[in-house]
Design a protein around this motif. Structure first.
Motif, PDB file in Angstrom:
ATOM      1  N   ILE A  99       0.678  -0.986  -0.033  1.00 45.91           N
ATOM      2  CA  ILE A  99      -0.096  -0.282   0.255  1.00 45.91           C
ATOM      3  C   ILE A  99       0.766   1.759   0.011  1.00 45.91           C
ATOM      4  CG2 ILE A  99      -1.367   0.751   1.320  1.00 45.91           C
ATOM      5  CD1 ILE A  99      -3.441  -1.177   1.830  1.00 45.91           C
ATOM      6  N   PRO A 100       1.883   1.675   0.816  1.00 47.68           N
ATOM      7  CA  PRO A 100       2.452   2.895   1.098  1.00 47.68           C
ATOM      8  C   PRO A 100       3.486   2.576  -0.568  1.00 47.68           C
ATOM      9  CG  PRO A 100       3.386   1.473   2.963  1.00 47.68           C
ATOM     10  CD  PRO A 100       1.883   0.684   2.053  1.00 47.68           C
ATOM     11  N   VAL A 101       3.808   1.684  -0.960  1.00 46.85           N
ATOM     12  CA  VAL A 101       3.952   1.559  -2.493  1.00 46.85           C
ATOM     13  C   VAL A 101       3.854   1.796  -3.301  1.00 46.85           C
ATOM     14  CG1 VAL A 101       6.004   0.702  -4.736  1.00 46.85           C
ATOM     15  CG2 VAL A 101       6.227   0.200  -1.910  1.00 46.85           C
ATOM     16  N   MET A 102       2.258   1.421  -3.417  1.00 52.96           N
ATOM     17  CA  MET A 102       1.076   2.004  -4.633  1.00 52.96           C
ATOM     18  C   MET A 102       0.862   3.594  -3.617  1.00 52.96           C
ATOM     19  SD  MET A 102      -2.262   0.200  -4.549  1.00 52.96           S
ATOM     20  CE  MET A 102      -2.548   0.196  -3.660  1.00 52.96           C
ATOM     21  N   PHE A 103       0.559   4.181  -2.972  1.00 50.91           N
ATOM     22  CA  PHE A 103       0.735   5.530  -3.029  1.00 50.91           C
ATOM     23  C   PHE A 103       2.109   6.753  -3.673  1.00 50.91           C
ATOM     24  CE2 PHE A 103      -3.271   4.124  -0.813  1.00 50.91           C
ATOM     25  CZ  PHE A 103      -4.510   5.635  -0.400  1.00 50.91           C
ATOM     26  N   TYR A 104       2.719   5.284  -2.987  1.00 49.73           N
ATOM     27  CA  TYR A 104       3.723   5.939  -3.476  1.00 49.73           C
ATOM     28  C   TYR A 104       4.187   6.576  -4.914  1.00 49.73           C
ATOM     29  CZ  TYR A 104       9.426   7.638  -4.275  1.00 49.73           C
ATOM     30  OH  TYR A 104      10.479   7.988  -5.158  1.00 49.73           O
ATOM     31  N   ILE A 105       3.962   5.719  -5.926  1.00 47.18           N
ATOM     32  CA  ILE A 105       4.107   5.787  -7.017  1.00 47.18           C
ATOM     33  C   ILE A 105       2.762   6.658  -8.090  1.00 47.18           C
ATOM     34  CG2 ILE A 105       3.618   4.056  -9.011  1.00 47.18           C
ATOM     35  CD1 ILE A 105       4.784   1.682  -8.074  1.00 47.18           C
ATOM     36  N   ASN A 106       1.615   6.622  -7.275  1.00 44.02           N
ATOM     37  CA  ASN A 106       0.578   7.105  -8.372  1.00 44.02           C
ATOM     38  C   ASN A 106      -0.259   7.049  -6.701  1.00 44.02           C
ATOM     39  OD1 ASN A 106      -1.846   8.106  -9.082  1.00 44.02           O
ATOM     40  ND2 ASN A 106      -1.176   6.974 -11.472  1.00 44.02           N
TER      41      ASN A 106
END
Length: 191
Positions: A99-106
């Motif tokens: 989830i943090p990676v997903m929010f970091y990407i977009n």
């Protein structure tokens, strides 16, 4: 682009991902096996101890098949605890990283994914109560089916001596039909 270095990089990346996935799968199966073995041991010891503590009155009021069916359900609970529930917790750990990676990407796409997950969760919660009622009907039907089978097997000498095979067959047919109808209704609602 006729570049060997790109091919080597892609091959190395795929090899690393393959090894990582293999090790992660091995670790996951190992955790499930260890937890399953420990849970099995504790459940078996507890269930047998509890069975021996039941008063004689319980066995006089409940058919042996019903008791055997309920004992068999312990293994379903074990399968749930070591299967779906444990897998959900292991996936939850992965989700906490993704989830943090997903929010970091977009971030916009991340919020859309969380909104869709929320809608799916609401739909699931809306169907839990009806599914629980239908599943209870399945459990009741399976319990009576197991009771009919268990009582027939336990009392087979009496059944044979009194020529009760047609009555027991009719009871069995009725119980199988009820269980089949209950399972079908549950499956249709779950679908």
């Amino acid at each position: 682009f006729n570049s060997v270095s790109t091919l080597v990089l892609l091959s190395a990346t795929i090899a690393v991902l393959f090894v990582y996935e293999t090790l992660l799968g091995h670790a996951r199966r190992l955790i499930i096996n260890v937890v399953g073995a420990r849970l099995d041991t504790k459940l078996n010891l507890h269930v047998f101890s509890r069975l021996l503590r039941l008063p004689l009155d319980y066995f006089e009021r409940h058919p042996a098949g019903e008791t055997m069916y309920h004992l068999a359900q312990i293994y379903r609970i074990r399968e749930f605890l070591t299967g779906k529930l444990l897998s959900t917790f292991l996936d939850l750990i992965t989700l906490c990283v993704l989830i943090p990676v997903m929010f970091y990407i977009n971030p916009t796409l991340g919020w859309m994914v969380l909104a869709c997950a929320g809608v799916i969760m609401l739909i699931i919660f809306a169907f839990l109560a009806p599914l629980r009622r239908r599943y209870q009907q399945v459990v009741d039907a399976e319990t009576w089916k197991a009771a009919a089978l268990g009582e027939t097997v336990v009392g087979i000498k009496t059944v044979k001596a009194l020529g009760l095979e047609p009555q027991r067959r009719a009871l069995w047919d009725e119980r199988v039909a009820e269980a089949g109808r209950a399972r079908l209704a549950f499956g249709q609602l779950a679908n």
